[in-house]
Write a protein that holds these residues in place. Structure first.
Motif, PDB file in Angstrom:
ATOM      1  N   GLY A 175      12.810   6.556   8.766  1.00  0.00           N
ATOM      2  CA  GLY A 175      12.647   5.157   8.399  1.00  0.00           C
ATOM      3  C   GLY A 175      12.386   4.932   6.922  1.00  0.00           C
ATOM      4  O   GLY A 175      12.104   5.845   6.155  1.00  0.00           O
ATOM      5  N   ASP A 176      12.464   3.650   6.527  1.00  0.00           N
ATOM      6  CA  ASP A 176      12.364   3.260   5.127  1.00  0.00           C
ATOM      7  C   ASP A 176      11.040   3.626   4.478  1.00  0.00           C
ATOM      8  O   ASP A 176      11.000   4.092   3.341  1.00  0.00           O
ATOM      9  CB  ASP A 176      12.561   1.743   5.004  1.00  0.00           C
ATOM     10  N   PHE A 177       9.943   3.395   5.189  1.00  0.00           N
ATOM     11  CA  PHE A 177       8.625   3.579   4.575  1.00  0.00           C
ATOM     12  C   PHE A 177       8.396   5.032   4.176  1.00  0.00           C
ATOM     13  O   PHE A 177       8.036   5.332   3.033  1.00  0.00           O
ATOM     14  CB  PHE A 177       7.533   3.111   5.530  1.00  0.00           C
ATOM     15  N   VAL A 178       8.605   5.942   5.109  1.00  0.00           N
ATOM     16  CA  VAL A 178       8.429   7.373   4.808  1.00  0.00           C
ATOM     17  C   VAL A 178       9.399   7.802   3.721  1.00  0.00           C
ATOM     18  O   VAL A 178       9.047   8.563   2.810  1.00  0.00           O
ATOM     19  CB  VAL A 178       8.627   8.219   6.078  1.00  0.00           C
ATOM     20  N   ALA A 179      10.640   7.290   3.800  1.00  0.00           N
ATOM     21  CA  ALA A 179      11.656   7.658   2.804  1.00  0.00           C
ATOM     22  C   ALA A 179      11.231   7.232   1.414  1.00  0.00           C
ATOM     23  O   ALA A 179      11.411   7.984   0.439  1.00  0.00           O
ATOM     24  CB  ALA A 179      12.999   7.018   3.163  1.00  0.00           C
ATOM     25  N   PHE A 180      10.632   6.049   1.290  1.00  0.00           N
ATOM     26  CA  PHE A 180      10.251   5.578  -0.042  1.00  0.00           C
ATOM     27  C   PHE A 180       9.100   6.392  -0.615  1.00  0.00           C
ATOM     28  O   PHE A 180       9.117   6.749  -1.801  1.00  0.00           O
ATOM     29  CB  PHE A 180       9.864   4.103  -0.003  1.00  0.00           C
ATOM     30  N   ILE A 181       8.069   6.671   0.199  1.00  0.00           N
ATOM     31  CA  ILE A 181       6.939   7.463  -0.298  1.00  0.00           C
ATOM     32  C   ILE A 181       7.434   8.845  -0.732  1.00  0.00           C
ATOM     33  O   ILE A 181       7.030   9.376  -1.773  1.00  0.00           O
ATOM     34  CB  ILE A 181       5.852   7.592   0.781  1.00  0.00           C
ATOM     35  N   ALA A 182       8.327   9.419   0.064  1.00  0.00           N
ATOM     36  CA  ALA A 182       8.897  10.717  -0.309  1.00  0.00           C
ATOM     37  C   ALA A 182       9.738  10.592  -1.571  1.00  0.00           C
ATOM     38  O   ALA A 182       9.670  11.432  -2.470  1.00  0.00           O
ATOM     39  CB  ALA A 182       9.741  11.257   0.839  1.00  0.00           C
ATOM     40  N   ALA A 183      10.525   9.512  -1.646  1.00  0.00           N
ATOM     41  CA  ALA A 183      11.400   9.319  -2.802  1.00  0.00           C
ATOM     42  C   ALA A 183      10.606   9.174  -4.091  1.00  0.00           C
ATOM     43  O   ALA A 183      10.978   9.726  -5.135  1.00  0.00           O
ATOM     44  CB  ALA A 183      12.266   8.080  -2.584  1.00  0.00           C
ATOM     45  N   GLY A 184       9.491   8.445  -4.018  1.00  0.00           N
ATOM     46  CA  GLY A 184       8.666   8.296  -5.207  1.00  0.00           C
ATOM     47  C   GLY A 184       8.148   9.624  -5.706  1.00  0.00           C
ATOM     48  O   GLY A 184       8.070   9.862  -6.915  1.00  0.00           O
ATOM     49  N   ASN A 185       7.820  10.510  -4.776  1.00  0.00           N
ATOM     50  CA  ASN A 185       7.349  11.834  -5.177  1.00  0.00           C
ATOM     51  C   ASN A 185       8.474  12.707  -5.709  1.00  0.00           C
ATOM     52  O   ASN A 185       8.253  13.556  -6.577  1.00  0.00           O
ATOM     53  CB  ASN A 185       6.640  12.506  -3.997  1.00  0.00           C
ATOM     54  N   ILE A 186       9.680  12.494  -5.206  1.00  0.00           N
ATOM     55  CA  ILE A 186      10.801  13.263  -5.755  1.00  0.00           C
ATOM     56  C   ILE A 186      11.130  12.787  -7.168  1.00  0.00           C
ATOM     57  O   ILE A 186      11.446  13.600  -8.046  1.00  0.00           O
ATOM     58  CB  ILE A 186      12.023  13.145  -4.837  1.00  0.00           C
TER      59      ILE A 186
END
Length: 606
Positions: A154-165
């Motif tokens: 989902g979007d929420f987990v993807a965004f938190i992960a994306a910010g860390n990447i």
């Protein structure tokens, strides 16, 4: 190409029309929630409902590969083969990690056993490579792990992960750029820190200003913006030179090797090995940038597995041999922390060789910066396509076929960090972000194999959730106990945590049926391999210092605030606009189908 669905809203003015370098409000905040302060206030009032929607909603693979990709306005050019990807992988990975951190860790943390640390971090990286490869083959888009997590978690987990990447890319590039300056100084017969400006008024660890790093990043930015294929050709030539230099270091270094320097082999014990492995994971960072090039790969099903696995195999072997060579050339306590290989050759009487080493290191770090720039821009581009970041960053230049805006923004951020920040802070913080992302991707792969919405039964879904919770909990418990019991010799906790991990994985393998099989290429030994990836990544996280976790927490809190106040509402509006567009298209197609059927019927009667 037809109408381009713009997240700003279906049918709104300007939709389907793309500017090469627009800078209006519509390029940054085109969504309905930001049309006025009143609209924004209403959106904030719906934050809870919208957040629940984004947490439970999953993106479809077809949506990522077609609809979302179309929001860039222009296609990226498919020019890359497995050969390009192998050399992109080598170019992305072999750089500051081996040429700088090896000395830092061998001298202070692990001693000659640094070679074992490279083995541990290499195994962890290879497990993650397998997980990334299946996703990249099945979902070949520029978004890398961001796109994979949107589909599975989902979007929420993807965004938190994306910010860390994104943090990983910025910090990694900054660390490499500062290391570039150190080796450039040794090439000119100076000390590694001679070309930095000492600003006494700034805090320690942030007062060694590095203007050369900024210049190098600016040059790389221009090269990455011009052409992906051109970057590949440059990387190919530079990587061959780099491999020749690595071979020289090994052969020449072994002629001055003394096995007595390997004793004691583990002066800091097992804790030193794992603590060092967590930091040296930095040396393997970069292969995920290769997965973001899947959209520009001619034959993803063949090229990506060969490219990623091949590059990681070559890299791991080179790292272990280089580390062993360095430790046999000098006692570990005398290894230089800034430019270890150059100084080592100088100390053994081969002063001329340090120029070759420094030149090779500069070549390697330049290619790392280049491949990182290419990868991070594509990653940011795909995030912007979903409007979690401003859509201006998603624009692909019509002439070069590259995401120029995203490239410039990422490298400006990298240059700012590189100008101020010490390498030790950068390497630790980078390892946290990377290990966290790789753990989440392995978790997403298990979800992908064992859960398909509408097909997996409630009972099997509950079994899967329980197994994942136990795998994560046991891994975290093992890492936590390892971290807090630094002075204790206890082992009782491991008798509980390790069997729990094993039994949870065994139950998943034996009693939960797989819901999906990969179409083209798949990770072997599922669920064991992804579960092992989760365990080892979490364990290495437990070996990183507490201050790095505090910085990681601050960054994650900032990401959450940005998401709740901006990214959530922009992506929610975009998703709903796209959904309305699809429904309108289906209704129109249905109407046209009925009309054709009626006409056929009338014609038949006549």
């Amino acid at each position: 190409m037809g109408e381009v669905v713009d997240g700003g809203g279906v049918g709104r003015k300007g939709e389907g029309r793309r500017r090469g370098c627009g800078c209006s409000k519509g390029d940054f905040l085109p969504e309905e929630s930001f049309e006025s302060w009143g609209s924004y206030g209403r959106a904030l009032g719906e934050t809870g409902r919208r957040l629940r929607d984004r947490i439970v909603t999953r993106s479809a693979e077809s949506e990522e590969m077609h609809e979302v990709r179309a929001r860039s306005g222009h296609e990226m050019k498919k020019t890359l083969t497995w050969f390009d990807l192998i050399f992109f992988g080598i170019g992305a990975v072999i750089g500051a990690g081996i040429f700088v951190l090896t000395g830092q860790e061998a001298n202070e943390v692990v001693g000659p056993a640094v070679v074992l640390s490279y083995v541990v971090s290499g195994v962890s990286a290879m497990l993650s490579v397998f997980c990334y490869t299946e996703f990249a083959v099945e979902i070949p888009v520029a978004g890398g792990s961001f796109a994979y997590l949107r589909v599975e978690l989902g979007d929420f987990v993807a965004f938190i992960a994306a910010g860390n990447i994104l943090l990983e890319y910025v910090i990694g590039g900054a660390a490499v750029a500062r290391s570039w300056t150190s080796y450039f100084a040794t090439l000119l017969n100076h000390q590694p820190a001679d070309f930095r400006i000492h600003a006494h008024s700034l805090a320690a660890d942030y007062n060694q200003l590095d203007p050369i790093a900024v210049v190098v990043i600016a040059i790389v930015c221009i090269a990455a913006s011009l052409s992906t294929k051109g970057s590949s050709r440059f990387n190919y030539i530079a990587s061959i030179i780099h491999l020749v230099v690595i071979l020289f270091i090994i052969v020449a270094g072994l002629t001055k090797a003394d096995t007595h320097n390997l004793s004691p082999f583990t002066p800091y014990g097992p804790r030193g090995i794992f603590a060092s492995a967590a930091v040296l994971f930095f040396a393997y960072v970069g292969f995920d940038a290769v997965s973001t090039m899947a959209e520009e790969t001619k034959n993803p099903a063949k090229d990506i597995p060969v490219g990623l696995v091949g590059a990681m195999t070559i890299t791991t072997a080179a790292y272990c041999i280089l580390a062993l060579t360095l430790c046999m050339m000098q006692p570990y306590g005398q290894i230089d922390k800034d430019a270890p290989f150059s100084v080592a050759f100088q100390k053994v009487g081969m002063n001329w060789a340090k120029y070759i080493v420094a030149f090779g290191a500069l070549k390697g770090m330049t290619t790392v910066l280049l491949v990182s720039a290419v990868g991070q821009a594509r990653y940011l581009t795909h995030i912007a396509r979903t409007h979690m970041m401003p859509p201006w960053l998603a624009q692909v230049h019509p002439r070069t076929g590259t995401p120029v805006n995203a490239t410039i923004v990422m490298l400006v951020a990298t240059a700012v960090i590189a100008f101020f920040t010490d390498l030790g802070i950068l390497s630790n913080l980078l390892s946290i972000s990377t290990l966290f992302i790789f753990m989440v991707v392995a978790l997403a792969l298990l979800v992908r194999r064992y859960y398909v919405a509408g097909e997996t039964s409630d009972a099997n879904r509950s079994k899967l959730a329980a197994c994942l919770v136990l795998i994560l909990a046991s891994s975290i418990a093992t890492a936590t106990y390892w971290g807090v019991s630094a002075k204790a010799k206890g082992w009782v906790a491991y008798v509980v945590t390790v069997p729990v991990w094993f039994l949870a994985t065994l139950y998943l393998a034996a009693f939960v049926p797989k819901a999906r099989q990969p179409k083209l290429w798949g990770v072997p030994l599922v669920p064991w391999l992804p579960s092992a990836s989760i365990a080892i990544n979490v364990f290495l996280l437990g070996s990183i210092d507490s201050k790095s976790f505090m910085r990681f927490g601050i960054w994650s809190a900032f990401l959450l605030l940005y998401y709740l106040f901006v990214g959530l509402h922009a992506s929610y509006d975009t998703a709903k606009a796209a959904e309305r567009s699809r429904n309108d298209g289906k209704a129109k197609a249905l109407e046209e189908g009925v009309g054709l059927a009626d006409a056929s019927h009338i014609g038949g009667d006549k």
